[in-house]
Design an enzyme around this catalytic site. Structure first.
Site, PDB file in Angstrom:
ATOM      1  N   THR A   1       0.826  -1.218   0.000  1.00 27.31           N
ATOM      2  CA  THR A   1       0.000   0.000   0.000  1.00 27.31           C
ATOM      3  C   THR A   1       0.852   1.256   0.000  1.00 27.31           C
ATOM      4  O   THR A   1       0.439   2.299  -0.498  1.00 27.31           O
ATOM      5  CB  THR A   1      -0.931  -0.041   1.232  1.00 27.31           C
ATOM      6  OG1 THR A   1      -1.791  -1.148   1.067  1.00 27.31           O
ATOM      7  CG2 THR A   1      -1.755   1.212   1.381  1.00 27.31           C
TER       8      THR A   1
ATOM      9  N   ASP B   1       0.116  -6.471   5.029  1.00 23.47           N
ATOM     10  CA  ASP B   1      -0.649  -7.678   5.381  1.00 23.47           C
ATOM     11  C   ASP B   1       0.237  -8.822   5.860  1.00 23.47           C
ATOM     12  O   ASP B   1      -0.149  -9.572   6.758  1.00 23.47           O
ATOM     13  CB  ASP B   1      -1.493  -8.146   4.181  1.00 23.47           C
ATOM     14  CG  ASP B   1      -2.714  -7.260   3.987  1.00 23.47           C
ATOM     15  OD1 ASP B   1      -3.055  -6.497   4.908  1.00 23.47           O
ATOM     16  OD2 ASP B   1      -3.330  -7.334   2.898  1.00 23.47           O
TER      17      ASP B   1
HETATM   18  N1  ASP Z   1      -2.839  -5.492   0.929  1.00 21.36           N
HETATM   19  C1  ASP Z   1      -1.772  -4.547   1.166  1.00 21.36           C
HETATM   20  C2  ASP Z   1      -0.455  -5.313   1.163  1.00 21.36           C
HETATM   21  O1  ASP Z   1      -0.200  -6.025   2.107  1.00 21.36           O
HETATM   22  C3  ASP Z   1      -1.982  -3.872   2.471  1.00 21.36           C
HETATM   23  C4  ASP Z   1      -0.918  -2.872   2.843  1.00 21.36           C
HETATM   24  O2  ASP Z   1       0.171  -2.817   2.316  1.00 21.36           O
HETATM   25  O3  ASP Z   1      -1.225  -2.067   3.771  1.00 21.36           O
HETATM   26  O4  ASP Z   1       0.300  -5.228   0.214  1.00 21.36           O
END
Ligand code: ASP
Length: 325
Positions: free
Chosen positions: A16, A96
């Site tokens: 993210t 994650d």
């Molecule tokens: N789904 C994303 C990831 O883990 C969540 C994040 O980075 O906050 O890449």
């Protein structure tokens, strides 16, 4: 004498922190890993005493990270450790599975220089994105040689966490990470890095190229189906982490199945689904106790231990030791 600027390498893998959404209002409808490392660094307000270089190793949503990524990162980061032109490394990663990657790297890398992992809860395009401050503070910790003595650390939302205790504990708050009962290892404030805990002992390490044995995790719950447990036991993993009730208790209908699988050679680690506390059952030899490791960290420890050929009789001592890593 003037010191040369600290050289910090950014190793980018997506997440993210590199996410992009159609609107600055969006904090959940975005694509993770959409932006290259160069875009994250473009406006970073660095001090003159730090220089950066960047490598893009992946552009992933970390929900799709596989154990092969951990191994690839370990090889790349071991190389950065021996590069005389690098003083510290920041790994950007999705949140994650950030705790899994951090723990794997902590267990496999000998650190002579800081290795800091960071990410963000809001995409780079969002108003009040948390990525730029997290990245800046991660770089500041990576430029602090003392950080290497703490093993792999994560810097998120102004706090430093040891890989041993780090966990994602919220779905969307920028303050999503904590270190449970252990508390944060330190903090960063306007470039000042403050340590709240002593360095880690790190008595145990696996070589980065250790093969990883397949290990599953199952969680207990009232009414758990024996056929589902049976299916997992027959699926061919070499180890199983049982995330049991309380102090690692196992539903009465399931315990005989697990004991039988253990007698046939499956390594079974008893952990807890509670989210905190030590699992200890002195004198019950059929299972290995996870001690202080949560199910996710216990799984990675077991994957490495079995892959490294650790004899069954040595596994309990290994978990007891890793609890204090
Ligand atoms: N789904 C994303 C990831 O883990 C969540 C994040 O980075 O906050 O890449």
């Amino acid at each position: 004498m003037t010191r040369r600027p600290a050289s910090v390498r950014i190793v980018a893998t997506g997440g993210t922190i590199a996410g992009a959404a159609p609107s600055p209002r969006d904090t959940s409808g975005y694509r993770a890993g959409a932006l290259p490392a160069a875009a994250l660094l473009a406006d970073l307000p660095l001090q003159d005493d730090i220089r950066l270089d960047a490598r893009q190793l992946a552009s992933l949503d970390s929900k799709d990270a596989l154990p092969e990524l951990w191994q690839m990162l370990a090889r790349e980061l071991a190389q950065a450790q021996s590069d005389p032109g690098v003083d510290g490394v920041v790994l950007t990663h999705g949140t994650d599975t950030l705790e899994e990657t951090a723990w794997f790297l902590h267990l496999t890398l000998a650190l002579a220089k800081p290795l800091v992992i960071t990410g963000a809860m809001r995409p780079a395009t969002a108003i009040s994105a948390d990525g730029p401050m997290n990245l800046l503070q991660a770089v500041q910790v990576a430029a602090c040689p003392w950080a290497a003595r703490h093993g792999v650390v994560a810097v998120l939302n102004g706090r430093v966490h040891h890989a041993r205790h780090l966990r994602k504990a919220h779905t969307h708050r920028v303050d999503a990470f904590d270190s449970g009962e252990a508390g944060a290892a330190g903090f960063v404030q306007d470039g000042y890095v403050g340590w709240l805990s002593p360095p880690r002992r790190r008595p145990l390490r696996f070589p980065p190229d250790t093969p990883l044995a397949p290990v599953d995790i199952l969680f207990d719950y009232p009414g758990i189906s024996t056929s589902m447990v049976d299916a997992v036991l027959r699926a061919g993993a070499r180890g199983l982490v049982w995330a049991g009730y309380g102090n690692g208790s196992i539903s009465g209908r399931i315990e005989p199945l697990l004991r039988e699988a253990g007698r046939r050679g499956l390594a079974i680690v008893r952990a807890t689904r509670t989210g905190a506390g030590r699992v200890a059952h002195p004198g019950t030899g059929d299972f290995i106790q996870a001690a202080g490791l949560d199910p996710y960290k216990a799984r990675i420890a077991l994957m490495l231990a079995l892959g490294a050929g650790t004899p069954p009789a040595a596994l309990q001592a290994l978990f007891d030791t890793l609890s204090y890593e």
